[in-house]
Design an enzyme around this catalytic site. Sequence first.
Site, PDB file in Angstrom:
ATOM      1  N   VAL A   1     -40.509 -50.681   5.359  1.00 22.04           N
ATOM      2  CA  VAL A   1     -40.973 -49.493   4.640  1.00 22.04           C
ATOM      3  C   VAL A   1     -39.823 -48.840   3.871  1.00 22.04           C
ATOM      4  O   VAL A   1     -39.989 -48.437   2.719  1.00 22.04           O
ATOM      5  CB  VAL A   1     -41.667 -48.499   5.598  1.00 22.04           C
ATOM      6  N   CYS A   2     -38.662 -48.739   4.472  1.00 23.35           N
ATOM      7  CA  CYS A   2     -37.509 -48.145   3.782  1.00 23.35           C
ATOM      8  C   CYS A   2     -37.137 -48.967   2.555  1.00 23.35           C
ATOM      9  O   CYS A   2     -36.793 -48.425   1.502  1.00 23.35           O
ATOM     10  CB  CYS A   2     -36.314 -48.032   4.720  1.00 23.35           C
ATOM     11  N   SER A   3     -37.204 -50.280   2.686  1.00 22.57           N
ATOM     12  CA  SER A   3     -36.910 -51.167   1.576  1.00 22.57           C
ATOM     13  C   SER A   3     -37.916 -50.984   0.448  1.00 22.57           C
ATOM     14  O   SER A   3     -37.550 -50.839  -0.723  1.00 22.57           O
ATOM     15  CB  SER A   3     -36.905 -52.619   2.071  1.00 22.57           C
TER      16      SER A   3
ATOM     17  N   THR B   1     -37.353 -47.540  -1.278  1.00 26.16           N
ATOM     18  CA  THR B   1     -36.144 -47.480  -2.096  1.00 26.16           C
ATOM     19  C   THR B   1     -36.295 -48.329  -3.351  1.00 26.16           C
ATOM     20  O   THR B   1     -35.881 -47.904  -4.439  1.00 26.16           O
ATOM     21  CB  THR B   1     -34.919 -47.896  -1.260  1.00 26.16           C
TER      22      THR B   1
ATOM     23  N   SER C   1     -33.570 -46.588   7.949  1.00 21.44           N
ATOM     24  CA  SER C   1     -32.719 -47.773   7.825  1.00 21.44           C
ATOM     25  C   SER C   1     -33.193 -48.632   6.669  1.00 21.44           C
ATOM     26  O   SER C   1     -34.338 -49.076   6.650  1.00 21.44           O
ATOM     27  CB  SER C   1     -32.734 -48.596   9.114  1.00 21.44           C
TER      28      SER C   1
END
Length: 162
Positions: free
Chosen positions: A58-60, A63, A53
Amino acid sequence: MKVTRHGNEMDTVGEAPKVGDIFPTVIAYDEDDQAVTLPKNTGKKLLLSVVPSINTRVCSIETKRFNMEADNFKEVEFITVSDDSKEDQKNWCAAEGVTNLQLLHADKGDFAEITGLDVPEFGHMARMVFILDETGRVVYEELVTEISSEPDYAKLLNELKK
């Protein structure tokens, strides 16, 4: 495949493509809900980052890091896929200034099942990074076994330099 989230073990449904495999044909969707067939036949290498998500820390971070690295690899296409809504992805990209990579949303069922990244117990996909050559063959893959961790950037960026 076994993954953990904050130490809690979970299983994915199926197996992800491995180095040497031709990446399976999958569909994800752009911000206009237009179908994008992956892998693309653009004649470029592809770094494909799959994240649970985009609205998580962490995903942010991951990316944004790939968005920054895309400037250093003009011969590589960078795509991130999550199962967030197109509105969530659009808002995130606008807030974070992400413009160097394509962020796609997946129909979690089909994309996740075909790639072997569905984690039913988690309700999202596992975190994984693939590098595909110009023919769609997997030349690098990293399943981040602890979903709340980041991938090994140094190792995968070295692979992109080859």
